[in-house]
Design a protein around this motif. Structure first.
Motif, mmCIF file in Angstrom:
data_model
loop_
_atom_site.group_PDB
_atom_site.id
_atom_site.type_symbol
_atom_site.label_atom_id
_atom_site.label_comp_id
_atom_site.label_asym_id
_atom_site.label_seq_id
_atom_site.Cartn_x
_atom_site.Cartn_y
_atom_site.Cartn_z
ATOM 1 N N GLY A 171 0.802 -1.224 0.000
ATOM 2 C CA GLY A 171 0.000 0.000 0.000
ATOM 3 C C GLY A 171 0.828 1.264 0.000
ATOM 4 O O GLY A 171 1.721 1.430 -0.834
ATOM 5 N N GLN A 172 0.607 2.151 0.955
ATOM 6 C CA GLN A 172 1.239 3.461 0.951
ATOM 7 C C GLN A 172 2.688 3.411 1.445
ATOM 8 O O GLN A 172 2.994 2.738 2.425
ATOM 9 C CB GLN A 172 0.453 4.425 1.842
ATOM 10 N N PHE A 173 3.559 4.136 0.761
ATOM 11 C CA PHE A 173 4.950 4.250 1.216
ATOM 12 C C PHE A 173 5.560 5.521 0.646
ATOM 13 O O PHE A 173 5.065 6.102 -0.325
ATOM 14 C CB PHE A 173 5.781 3.022 0.809
ATOM 15 N N ALA A 174 6.654 5.956 1.291
ATOM 16 C CA ALA A 174 7.387 7.155 0.867
ATOM 17 C C ALA A 174 8.719 6.726 0.266
ATOM 18 O O ALA A 174 9.524 6.065 0.920
ATOM 19 C CB ALA A 174 7.626 8.089 2.053
ATOM 20 N N LEU A 175 8.950 7.113 -0.985
ATOM 21 C CA LEU A 175 10.153 6.723 -1.716
ATOM 22 C C LEU A 175 10.786 7.967 -2.327
ATOM 23 O O LEU A 175 10.103 8.780 -2.951
ATOM 24 C CB LEU A 175 9.789 5.713 -2.815
#
Length: 298
Positions: free
Chosen positions: A119-123
């Motif tokens: 799902g949601q992640f910061a890259l």
């Protein structure tokens, strides 16, 4: 145990090239910085700097601490950011880097698969030349580096794994519709070119193609490291370039660019990932590497 605040003060002095420069960066008094450095040197029982008229010069002990301090500072910043993101139900942050072609070839599909899993992640993604990426790995600024592999031994302390191979082709626009489906670089001397500038593994492979054809590098040439600009230049002119097929796949699929087989291209480009040997990846970094491993074409 070294106080993390002392580590940040040390880094500020290094970046500011003096005690006073470090104080300005930290927005604190010069005596406070001097005291912090003195306490750090006392705790370690070493001298970290030699003072000169032009600023500071790191001692061998200071150089050793700098390598670790940069990694510690990155870990502290990432820990703070990770806690904030976790409270919002977002994984990360993960910082990766790569050369343009390697990123295009591996990262988009890996990101799509990772989104399906967690799902949601910061890259955060940055493009850099090969030698910059190795330094960024050592400093802890990135966890993974996407690069052309198999050209040379990785730098000390860095391990490399290949995940895909992609054949080189001559890439042309509609103004070169007259060219055949297969060519030798020996017959392309009169063409106008767009080729990479950075002297990394990608350029060395392209230079090797001209050496295999026993022809000199082109003279009528635009040197460009931006893949977007390279493809735009070729698409709108009679200029040609050499790219791995996957790098130009979007334009090839809609017919604005065409791939022509190169007789001298007997070896495909290998692409993969470099990371610090023995360093444990973050949860998100391990997850990204895992989806790349499971989708590998090798």
């Amino acid at each position: 145990m070294i106080d993390p605040r002392a580590i940040r003060t040390f880094l500020a002095v290094v970046h500011g090239n003096s005690i006073s420069g470090g104080a300005r960066l930290l927005n604190i008094s010069q005596p406070s910085v001097s005291n912090a450095i003195a306490q750090l040197e006392q705790a370690l029982d070493v001298s970290l700097f030699e003072r000169s008229r032009s600023g500071i010069v790191l001692t061998p002990e200071g150089e050793a601490l700098l390598r670790r301090a940069e990694s510690i500072d990155s870990l502290l910043r990432d820990a703070e950011a990770e806690v904030k993101l976790a409270s919002a139900g977002v994984a990360g942050p993960l910082r990766v880097g790569g050369t343009p072609g390697a990123l295009v070839s591996l990262l988009p599909d890996a990101v799509r698969r990772l989104e399906e899993q967690i799902g949601q992640f910061a890259l955060h993604v940055v493009e850099r030349p090969d030698h910059d990426l190795a330094a960024m790995l050592h400093r802890g600024e990135i966890e993974l580096a996407f690069v052309t592999t198999g050209i040379e031994e990785p730098p000390e302390g860095i391990e490399e794994q290949t995940f895909s191979r992609d054949p080189f082709a001559l890439i042309v626009g509609r103004q070169n519709d007259h060219l055949p489906a297969r060519v030798s670089l020996r017959d392309m001397k009169a063409m106008r070119w767009v080729l990479p500038e950075a002297r990394g593994a990608f350029r060395r492979q392209i230079d090797a193609l001209f050496m295999a054809a026993d022809v000199p590098a082109p003279q009528d040439i635009i040197r460009c490291d931006s893949l977007l600009t390279t493809k735009a230049l070729v698409r709108g002119s009679r200029r040609v370039t050499i790219l791995p097929m996957q790098v130009a796949s979007a334009e090839l699929s809609i017919g604005v660019l065409r791939a022509i087989a190169i007789e001298e291209a007997q070896f495909p480009r290998a692409i993969g990932v470099r990371r610090l040997a023995g360093r444990r990846l973050s949860r998100l970094g391990a997850g990204l590497l895992d989806v790349i491993i499971h989708s590998s074409t090798l």
